[in-house]
Motif scaffolding. Sequence first.
Motif, PDB file in Angstrom:
ATOM      1  N   UNK A 196       0.838  -1.208   0.000  1.00 20.10           N
ATOM      2  CA  UNK A 196       0.000   0.000   0.000  1.00 20.10           C
ATOM      3  C   UNK A 196       0.866   1.248   0.000  1.00 20.10           C
ATOM      4  N   UNK A 197       1.874   1.279   0.869  1.00 25.71           N
ATOM      5  CA  UNK A 197       2.751   2.453   0.964  1.00 25.71           C
ATOM      6  C   UNK A 197       3.450   2.720  -0.366  1.00 25.71           C
ATOM      7  N   UNK A 198       3.947   1.663  -1.010  1.00 23.71           N
ATOM      8  CA  UNK A 198       4.646   1.815  -2.283  1.00 23.71           C
ATOM      9  C   UNK A 198       3.706   2.291  -3.389  1.00 23.71           C
ATOM     10  N   UNK A 199       2.598   1.563  -3.556  1.00 28.44           N
ATOM     11  CA  UNK A 199       1.711   1.837  -4.686  1.00 28.44           C
ATOM     12  C   UNK A 199       1.037   3.196  -4.572  1.00 28.44           C
ATOM     13  N   UNK A 200       0.567   3.539  -3.380  1.00 25.72           N
ATOM     14  CA  UNK A 200      -0.106   4.835  -3.214  1.00 25.72           C
ATOM     15  C   UNK A 200       0.900   5.978  -3.223  1.00 25.72           C
ATOM     16  N   UNK A 201       2.107   5.704  -2.726  1.00 27.71           N
ATOM     17  CA  UNK A 201       3.154   6.724  -2.805  1.00 27.71           C
ATOM     18  C   UNK A 201       3.526   7.020  -4.243  1.00 27.71           C
ATOM     19  N   UNK A 202       3.601   5.972  -5.070  1.00 30.83           N
ATOM     20  CA  UNK A 202       4.008   6.141  -6.465  1.00 30.83           C
ATOM     21  C   UNK A 202       2.910   6.761  -7.317  1.00 30.83           C
ATOM     22  N   UNK A 203       1.649   6.344  -7.117  1.00 31.83           N
ATOM     23  CA  UNK A 203       0.576   6.783  -8.011  1.00 31.83           C
ATOM     24  C   UNK A 203      -0.249   7.946  -7.468  1.00 31.83           C
ATOM     25  N   UNK A 204      -0.289   8.088  -6.148  1.00 33.77           N
ATOM     26  CA  UNK A 204      -1.150   9.094  -5.548  1.00 33.77           C
ATOM     27  C   UNK A 204      -2.615   8.695  -5.538  1.00 33.77           C
ATOM     28  N   UNK A 205      -2.903   7.425  -5.895  1.00 35.76           N
ATOM     29  CA  UNK A 205      -4.280   6.923  -5.938  1.00 35.76           C
ATOM     30  C   UNK A 205      -4.500   5.882  -4.851  1.00 35.76           C
ATOM     31  N   UNK A 206      -5.779   5.630  -4.558  1.00 42.51           N
ATOM     32  CA  UNK A 206      -6.114   4.536  -3.644  1.00 42.51           C
ATOM     33  C   UNK A 206      -5.729   3.245  -4.334  1.00 42.51           C
ATOM     34  N   UNK A 207      -4.926   2.417  -3.685  1.00 38.47           N
ATOM     35  CA  UNK A 207      -4.370   1.220  -4.311  1.00 38.47           C
ATOM     36  C   UNK A 207      -5.434   0.138  -4.525  1.00 38.47           C
TER      37      UNK A 207
END
Length: 475
Positions: free
Chosen positions: A247-258
């Motif tokens: 969650x931390x990686x994906x939302x940090x990278x995309x700015x979207x809810x994972x």
Amino acid sequence: MKLYNTLTHKTEEFIPMQPGKVGMYSCGPTVYSHPHIGNFRSFLVADLLKRFLEFKGLKVTHIMNITDVGHLVDDADEGADKLEEAAKKQKKNPLEIAQFYTDSFVQASRMLNIKSPDNYPKATEHINEMIAMVQTLIDKGYAYVVGHNVYYDVTKFANYGLLSGNTLEDVNAGARIEINQEKKNAQDFALWKHDPKHLQQWPSPWGNGFPGWHIECSAMSSKYLGDEFDIHTGGEDNIFPHHECEIAQSEGASGKKFVHYWLHTRFLMFDGEKMSKSKGNLYTIQELVEKGFKKNAIRYSLISSHYRQNYNFTFEGLKAAEQAIDKIQQCANRLAELKKNAKAGEIGQQVKELCDKCLKDFDEALSDDLNISKALAVVFDFLREANKAQDANSAEAAALLDTINKIDSVLGILEAESETEIPANIVELAEKRKAAKAAKDWKAADAVRAELTALGWTVADVPGGGYKLKKAGDN
């Protein structure tokens, strides 16, 4: 349909992001050994969920990864790579180990009638996607470089711990690992690791190395499902640190809810004990088959309790599963014969209402957070009524059989074991023997059994007065 969402810690109405479509990701195996029944409980829950969503008319895109690098023995940043340990012990290279145990996993999945996902992405084939995501996290200030290593700074992500309930204060440095002096914070985790001794290496902007375990799923799910999708499944042991870090990686990278809905399956016990190598109870599917248990009974047993409850797996439970399947199979076989041989006619109102009620109640049960116990109760209530329909015409038999087949499209327990068609004369003899036994005419019953044997068929009694027919030579 309602599902329990680990992220919000409550049962919620499931609403797909796109009407009629579902994107679903399941954490797959780390392919360094043969998968065991404890592993497969989580995979089977994902399969049950996928089948039920399709039963409800939804188009499911399902991705399950294959981890073939980067999963360290303590599930965090320290220790040896699980594949490399296996490679050293077996004197093979990591890719040989990965391919061998990937094949083992796929074969066991087929034995359990698990529907193949749309893709089995391998971590080693998506290194470029991982490097790109790591670079994005660096550029956005979520990650930092120390020498040839890259770490995620968990203090930069405000929602870290929301999934697991762990606060940064809870995850103290000495709880699981020794303090790594390179890290800004003890809880930071590796995105890219440098280790000259590691057998698998790839070039990167930070030097040769290999990806951290957590970044693999973030990169692969993003590639195949997009930055935001509906459902992520896994075992409860994945919640922390793996899914928390995803969650931390994906939302940090995309700015979207994972991910919108997180489903986690509880642990499997064996005869009341925790499963472990030291106890010798990490049975593989093949080992259970070699003990004489049916593949579909293993599947039935592993899906027969609610996924959010620990399940005690036993050999007695497998035998009970075989008996339960026999009841369903015998009803299906009898209806198949009626469908072919009974008189023509129209579907009566009573049969129509029985079929409609069964499918409606089955749907409602599984729509309640996959309440499998209630769903199975609906099935056996239906079987009791269907078995009373001795005078059903061919159209009614077809409707009753179609109901069983629709149910089995979700349960998946009859398809692999119903390959041999039973001739009408064999069913007739078996029914004759059943009537003789009911009349306590044992001599006549034994005579019919002998006649069946001479024709190449065996008949076995099952609880409740039923029987199971098997052609000689069939497994």
